[in-house]
Each structure stands twice: as structure tokens, then as C-alpha cells.
Design an enzyme around this catalytic site. Structure first.
Site, PDB file in Angstrom:
ATOM      1  N   GLY A   1       0.821  -1.204   0.000  1.00 14.56           N
ATOM      2  CA  GLY A   1       0.000   0.000   0.000  1.00 14.56           C
ATOM      3  C   GLY A   1       0.853   1.250   0.000  1.00 14.56           C
ATOM      4  O   GLY A   1       0.565   2.227   0.685  1.00 14.56           O
TER       5      GLY A   1
ATOM      6  N   THR B   1       1.528   3.410  -2.436  1.00 14.13           N
ATOM      7  CA  THR B   1       1.310   4.391  -3.506  1.00 14.13           C
ATOM      8  C   THR B   1       0.773   5.721  -3.003  1.00 14.13           C
ATOM      9  O   THR B   1       0.760   6.701  -3.733  1.00 14.13           O
ATOM     10  CB  THR B   1       0.342   3.837  -4.570  1.00 14.13           C
ATOM     11  OG1 THR B   1      -0.916   3.536  -3.949  1.00 14.13           O
ATOM     12  CG2 THR B   1       0.911   2.576  -5.214  1.00 14.13           C
TER      13      THR B   1
ATOM     14  N   TYR C   1     -14.321  -3.237  10.542  1.00 12.72           N
ATOM     15  CA  TYR C   1     -12.984  -2.650  10.421  1.00 12.72           C
ATOM     16  C   TYR C   1     -12.203  -2.827  11.723  1.00 12.72           C
ATOM     17  O   TYR C   1     -11.043  -3.237  11.722  1.00 12.72           O
ATOM     18  CB  TYR C   1     -13.102  -1.170  10.058  1.00 12.72           C
ATOM     19  CG  TYR C   1     -11.784  -0.460   9.875  1.00 12.72           C
ATOM     20  CD1 TYR C   1     -11.092  -0.543   8.669  1.00 12.72           C
ATOM     21  CD2 TYR C   1     -11.218   0.311  10.898  1.00 12.72           C
ATOM     22  CE1 TYR C   1      -9.881   0.111   8.491  1.00 12.72           C
ATOM     23  CE2 TYR C   1     -10.021   0.965  10.728  1.00 12.72           C
ATOM     24  CZ  TYR C   1      -9.350   0.864   9.521  1.00 12.72           C
ATOM     25  OH  TYR C   1      -8.146   1.514   9.348  1.00 12.72           O
TER      26      TYR C   1
END
Length: 250
Positions: free
Chosen positions: A13, A15, A150
Site C-alpha cells: 500500500g 502508492t 474494520y
């Protein structure tokens, strides 16, 4: 400082947000960063900004095919990894009664399965003195509406810190975690909210933060790289909260 000269990091992750900031700082301190992202476009955009000491892999942390290919992809650039930052993830939030199996599986696949198998696949490339850092969340400490899945997924990732640390001690691979608070990232992009709704949500969140501001991704990167550095050589099995005190200040 050149704390990471000659060293390689895998940052999933990487980017945007916290992952990108960590890659950028790792490179600034002499290292080479290998980042992952789910699309070729986002990976290439990030690499343009990161420069010659960065490499990219298109890989979806929620897909086993991509996870099991990760080691061979990384070995195109290096035979050893000095740091793994298991960071890939996103947020989707829903009231309990609206949660369906797709949402449940999507979050657990990316956050839990993705974190576990990323580290598993990198272990053969990690030597004594290397470091694993898991990205957890303040959501494991604070109960928030619509965060049930989550929070549960991030709590599972949190548990990896202790179990992985226990198992990897003999190999002298240090395992720690960071628990970010509310950071300026694109976490709301997959929630289905429009820009006005996101702005309103952020405004409401900021009012609850002791410092009355969101954290910057660089503030997470600072802690991740401290944990990966020799300065943290006696820190193992710990989770550091980087949340402006929201989990403890009332």
C-alpha cells in the site's frame, strides 16, 4: 541521516498516504523501497515521484494469487528484505444491520489475510536484525459507530504483533506495530461518501482529536522508520500509538 543505506524495504500500500510517506523517507535516508499497489497506474505515479531508488509491484493484498507471487516479484530486485511494513488497507464502514458477507470478507481479506501472508512470504528473505511493522489502528482502542468489521479486522492484525514476535525471536527478527489515529489519507474514498460528506465527516472527527488536527502521513513514517532502525534495536513485540492521545485523553 543515512540510517538505511544499502537496505531494502517492502511497503505494501505504498502508492499514497502513510505507505508512500514511509517509502519516501526510507529512500531519503539511503534505502531502496519496493512498494505495492492495486493498479499499474497508481504504482507508476508513485514511482515517478519516488525516483530511481524505488521499485513497484502491482499486487492486491486481498488476493491470495498476488500474495503468493509476492516473494518471486520482490526477488526480481533483491534477495534480502530489511524491513516489511504491512500497511496495505482501506476503510469501509457500515451499521451492523447493513453489513453483508461481501463487506466482511473484503475487509478481512485485505487487512488480515493480506498482512499475514505478506509477512509469511517475505520471511525467507529476512535475516537477523530485520524488522516487521504492522499497521493497526486507533479503532482497536476506541469504539466507534459503523466500525464493527474494520475494528475487528484491525484487532486481528494487532494480535499478530505478539504472536509473530514470539515466533520470530529466535531468528532475531523484530516485530512491532504502529497504531495510527486520524491521519490525512484517502481512507474515506471507498466508503461511497461524496466529497461534501467526507469533508463533514473529517470536520466532525477533528473536533474529537486532542490536538484539533489530523496527523500527517510523515508523522507515521517517522515512527515506522524509528522502529525499523538500529535506534529501536531493543524494542520487540510492542505497539506504538501515534494518535495525538485520542485513545487516552478524555
Amino acid at each position: 541521516m543515512q540510517r538505511f543505506k544499502g537496505k531494502f524495504a517492502l511497503i505494501t500500500g505504498g502508492t499514497n498516504g502513510m505507505g508512500f510517506a514511509t517509502a519516501q523517507q526510507f529512500i531519503n535516508e539511503g534505502g531502496t523501497a519496493i512498494i505495492t499497489g492495486r493498479s499499474e497506474e497508481t504504482v507508476n505515479n508513485a514511482l515517478e515521484k519516488l525516483g530511481k531508488d524505488a521499485f513497484g509491484i502491482v499486487s492486491d493484498a486481498g488476493k491470495m494469487k498476488d500474495l503468493l507471487a509476492l516473494q518471486s516479484e520482490v526477488k526480481k530486485y533483491t534477495e534480502t528484505i530489511d524491513m516489511v511494513f504491512a500497511n496495505a488497507g482501506f476503510g469501509k464502514f457500515s451499521p451492523i444491520e447493513n453489513v453483508d458477507e461481501d463487506l466482511f470478507d473484503e475487509l478481512f481479506n485485505v487487512l488480515v489475510k493480506g498482512s499475514f501472508f505478506t509477512v509469511q512470504q517475505m520471511l525467507p528473505l529476512m535475516k537477523s536484525g530485520s524488522s516487521v511493522i504492522f499497521n493497526t489502528s486507533v479503532a482497536t482502542e476506541i469504539a466507534m459507530p459503523n466500525f464493527s468489521i474494520y475494528s475487528a479486522a484491525k484487532s486481528a492484525v494487532q494480535s499478530f504483533i505478539n504472536t509473530f514476535a514470539t515466533e520470530l525471536t529466535e531468528r532475531r527478527i523484530r516485530v512491532n506495530g504502529i497504531s495510527p489515529g486520524h491521519i490525512k489519507t484517502n481512507i474515506f474514498n471507498n466508503t461511497g461518501l461524496n466529497s461534501e460528506q467526507i469533508d463533514e465527516a473529517v470536520k466532525n472527527i477533528i473536533s474529537t482529536i486532542p490536538f484539533k488536527r489530523q496527523g500527517d502521513p510523515s508523522e507515521i513514517a517517522n515512527v515506522v522508520l524509528f522502529l525499523a532502525s538500529d535506534e529501536a534495536s531493543y524494542i520487540h513485540g510492542m505497539e506504538i500509538k501515534v494518535d495525538a492521545g485520542i485513545s487516552v485523553v478524555r
